[in-house]
Design a protein around this motif. Structure first.
Motif, PDB file in Angstrom:
ATOM      1  N   THR A  68       0.831  -1.217   0.000  1.00 23.99           N
ATOM      2  CA  THR A  68       0.000   0.000   0.000  1.00 23.99           C
ATOM      3  C   THR A  68       0.860   1.259   0.000  1.00 23.99           C
ATOM      4  O   THR A  68       0.417   2.309   0.450  1.00 23.99           O
ATOM      5  CB  THR A  68      -0.917   0.033   1.239  1.00 23.99           C
ATOM      6  OG1 THR A  68      -0.102   0.007   2.420  1.00 23.99           O
ATOM      7  CG2 THR A  68      -1.904  -1.114   1.261  1.00 23.99           C
ATOM      8  N   SER A  69       2.095   1.161  -0.500  1.00 18.99           N
ATOM      9  CA  SER A  69       2.984   2.332  -0.458  1.00 18.99           C
ATOM     10  C   SER A  69       3.826   2.416  -1.724  1.00 18.99           C
ATOM     11  O   SER A  69       3.787   1.513  -2.568  1.00 18.99           O
ATOM     12  CB  SER A  69       3.911   2.238   0.753  1.00 18.99           C
ATOM     13  OG  SER A  69       4.908   1.262   0.524  1.00 18.99           O
ATOM     14  N   PHE A  73       2.726  -1.986  -4.544  1.00 18.60           N
ATOM     15  CA  PHE A  73       1.269  -2.018  -4.412  1.00 18.60           C
ATOM     16  C   PHE A  73       0.727  -3.332  -4.934  1.00 18.60           C
ATOM     17  O   PHE A  73       1.247  -3.877  -5.903  1.00 18.60           O
ATOM     18  CB  PHE A  73       0.614  -0.926  -5.264  1.00 18.60           C
ATOM     19  CG  PHE A  73       0.861   0.471  -4.812  1.00 18.60           C
ATOM     20  CD1 PHE A  73       0.174   0.999  -3.730  1.00 18.60           C
ATOM     21  CD2 PHE A  73       1.768   1.291  -5.479  1.00 18.60           C
ATOM     22  CE1 PHE A  73       0.382   2.309  -3.319  1.00 18.60           C
ATOM     23  CE2 PHE A  73       1.981   2.588  -5.081  1.00 18.60           C
ATOM     24  CZ  PHE A  73       1.291   3.103  -3.996  1.00 18.60           C
ATOM     25  N   ASP A  74      -0.372  -3.798  -4.321  1.00 16.45           N
ATOM     26  CA  ASP A  74      -1.215  -4.754  -5.013  1.00 16.45           C
ATOM     27  C   ASP A  74      -2.360  -3.926  -5.592  1.00 16.45           C
ATOM     28  O   ASP A  74      -2.402  -2.708  -5.415  1.00 16.45           O
ATOM     29  CB  ASP A  74      -1.666  -5.919  -4.117  1.00 16.45           C
ATOM     30  CG  ASP A  74      -2.586  -5.545  -2.972  1.00 16.45           C
ATOM     31  OD1 ASP A  74      -3.104  -4.401  -2.933  1.00 16.45           O
ATOM     32  OD2 ASP A  74      -2.799  -6.403  -2.107  1.00 16.45           O
ATOM     33  N   SER A  76      -5.631  -3.550  -5.015  1.00 18.55           N
ATOM     34  CA  SER A  76      -6.503  -2.803  -4.097  1.00 18.55           C
ATOM     35  C   SER A  76      -5.700  -1.802  -3.274  1.00 18.55           C
ATOM     36  O   SER A  76      -6.212  -0.740  -2.911  1.00 18.55           O
ATOM     37  CB  SER A  76      -7.277  -3.755  -3.190  1.00 18.55           C
ATOM     38  OG  SER A  76      -6.393  -4.581  -2.454  1.00 18.55           O
ATOM     39  N   GLY A  77      -4.441  -2.102  -2.990  1.00 20.01           N
ATOM     40  CA  GLY A  77      -3.587  -1.163  -2.268  1.00 20.01           C
ATOM     41  C   GLY A  77      -3.359   0.108  -3.065  1.00 20.01           C
ATOM     42  O   GLY A  77      -3.338   1.217  -2.515  1.00 20.01           O
ATOM     43  N   LEU A  80      -6.695   2.084  -2.960  1.00 25.10           N
ATOM     44  CA  LEU A  80      -6.809   2.683  -1.634  1.00 25.10           C
ATOM     45  C   LEU A  80      -5.946   3.938  -1.534  1.00 25.10           C
ATOM     46  O   LEU A  80      -6.410   5.002  -1.109  1.00 25.10           O
ATOM     47  CB  LEU A  80      -6.375   1.651  -0.589  1.00 25.10           C
ATOM     48  CG  LEU A  80      -6.319   2.092   0.861  1.00 25.10           C
ATOM     49  CD1 LEU A  80      -7.724   2.118   1.441  1.00 25.10           C
ATOM     50  CD2 LEU A  80      -5.451   1.136   1.666  1.00 25.10           C
ATOM     51  N   THR A  81      -4.692   3.850  -1.952  1.00 26.44           N
ATOM     52  CA  THR A  81      -3.768   4.979  -1.876  1.00 26.44           C
ATOM     53  C   THR A  81      -4.183   6.101  -2.818  1.00 26.44           C
ATOM     54  O   THR A  81      -4.131   7.279  -2.456  1.00 26.44           O
ATOM     55  CB  THR A  81      -2.333   4.504  -2.185  1.00 26.44           C
ATOM     56  OG1 THR A  81      -1.963   3.527  -1.209  1.00 26.44           O
ATOM     57  CG2 THR A  81      -1.347   5.646  -2.161  1.00 26.44           C
ATOM     58  N   GLN A  84      -7.090   7.908  -1.268  1.00 25.88           N
ATOM     59  CA  GLN A  84      -6.670   8.671  -0.083  1.00 25.88           C
ATOM     60  C   GLN A  84      -5.918   9.926  -0.495  1.00 25.88           C
ATOM     61  O   GLN A  84      -6.229  11.029  -0.045  1.00 25.88           O
ATOM     62  CB  GLN A  84      -5.768   7.831   0.827  1.00 25.88           C
ATOM     63  CG  GLN A  84      -6.486   6.830   1.666  1.00 25.88           C
ATOM     64  CD  GLN A  84      -5.521   5.942   2.470  1.00 25.88           C
ATOM     65  OE1 GLN A  84      -4.348   5.810   2.153  1.00 25.88           O
ATOM     66  NE2 GLN A  84      -6.048   5.337   3.517  1.00 25.88           N
ATOM     67  N   GLN A  90     -11.404   7.440   2.169  1.00 26.05           N
ATOM     68  CA  GLN A  90     -10.961   6.147   2.696  1.00 26.05           C
ATOM     69  C   GLN A  90     -11.824   5.058   2.066  1.00 26.05           C
ATOM     70  O   GLN A  90     -13.048   5.088   2.203  1.00 26.05           O
ATOM     71  CB  GLN A  90     -11.107   6.128   4.220  1.00 26.05           C
ATOM     72  CG  GLN A  90     -10.640   4.857   4.863  1.00 26.05           C
ATOM     73  CD  GLN A  90      -9.126   4.672   4.762  1.00 26.05           C
ATOM     74  OE1 GLN A  90      -8.373   5.629   4.890  1.00 26.05           O
ATOM     75  NE2 GLN A  90      -8.708   3.459   4.526  1.00 26.05           N
ATOM     76  N   ARG A  93     -10.015  -1.992   2.252  1.00 26.55           N
ATOM     77  CA  ARG A  93      -8.670  -2.426   1.894  1.00 26.55           C
ATOM     78  C   ARG A  93      -8.618  -3.435   0.758  1.00 26.55           C
ATOM     79  O   ARG A  93      -7.736  -3.384  -0.085  1.00 26.55           O
ATOM     80  CB  ARG A  93      -7.960  -3.004   3.143  1.00 26.55           C
ATOM     81  CG  ARG A  93      -6.640  -3.685   2.872  1.00 26.55           C
ATOM     82  CD  ARG A  93      -5.628  -2.731   2.222  1.00 26.55           C
ATOM     83  NE  ARG A  93      -4.417  -3.422   1.832  1.00 26.55           N
ATOM     84  CZ  ARG A  93      -4.169  -3.867   0.609  1.00 26.55           C
ATOM     85  NH1 ARG A  93      -5.050  -3.713  -0.360  1.00 26.55           N
ATOM     86  NH2 ARG A  93      -3.032  -4.463   0.337  1.00 26.55           N
ATOM     87  N   THR A  94      -9.531  -4.386   0.698  1.00 27.80           N
ATOM     88  CA  THR A  94      -9.428  -5.455  -0.301  1.00 27.80           C
ATOM     89  C   THR A  94     -10.484  -5.302  -1.387  1.00 27.80           C
ATOM     90  O   THR A  94     -11.501  -4.622  -1.203  1.00 27.80           O
ATOM     91  CB  THR A  94      -9.589  -6.847   0.345  1.00 27.80           C
ATOM     92  OG1 THR A  94     -10.939  -6.975   0.815  1.00 27.80           O
ATOM     93  CG2 THR A  94      -8.606  -7.047   1.487  1.00 27.80           C
TER      94      THR A  94
END
Length: 166
Positions: A68-69, A73-74, A76-77, A80-81, A84, A90, A93-94
């Motif tokens: 998630t950074s 990343f995957d 969904s990560g 999500l990022t 955000q 928000q 997560r998945t």
């Protein structure tokens, strides 16, 4: 016969390399195989512009399961990022959690910024963010954070659902 085995082995490798993230689970009941999009210019959406900025910052970041950074990343990560950082929102997560929330977007009503879901290898899901004009951004296992065409060779016919998170 050896030639046929090599072809099969090559195709299996290509399928694995192009496959999406596996942090998702299975399709939700009532999914719509073959969901179609209406092309929309990415520049027509302020939301898309903010998401493009996040994409440009992370373009080429490698795939990392659970990531998630900016280190990795995957799928969904990355979503999500992007939400955000680009939109101040928000998200779950998945991909499974994303499929269970958000507003269902019907075929022909997909807009830039909607999260699109793809069927990969049966039960597994992959997700990205639709950007308009047949493009979506995502974290692929083979190339990291990239943009792709929904109607491209690998993705055509795999789009199953979309969600809007307004």
């Amino acid at each position: 016969m050896r030639y046929s085995f090599r072809n099969i082995l090559f195709l299996a490798f290509v399928a694995l390399a192009l496959g999406g993230c596996a942090s998702s689970g299975k399709l939700q009941p009532g999914s719509t195989p073959g969901l179609q999009t209406v092309p929309v210019e990415a520049s027509s959406s302020e939301k898309a512009q903010k998401l493009w900025q996040v994409f440009e910052r992370y373009r080429g970041t490698p795939y990392e399961y659970g990531g998630t950074s900016g280190n990795g990343f995957d799928c969904s990560g990355f979503i999500l990022t992007a939400y955000q950082e680009g939109l101040g929102k928000q998200l779950p997560r998945t991909t499974t959690q994303m499929l269970a929330s958000g507003d269902v977007v019907h075929p022909g009503e997909i807009r830039p910024g909607d999260v699109v879901f793809f069927r990969i290898g049966g039960k597994e899901q992959h997700a990205g963010i639709y950007m308009g004009g047949d493009r979506f951004i995502h974290a692929s296992t083979s190339a990291g954070v990239i943009q792709s065409s929904i109607s491209g060779y690998y993705w055509k016919g795999r789009l199953t659902e979309a969600r809007r998170f307004d």
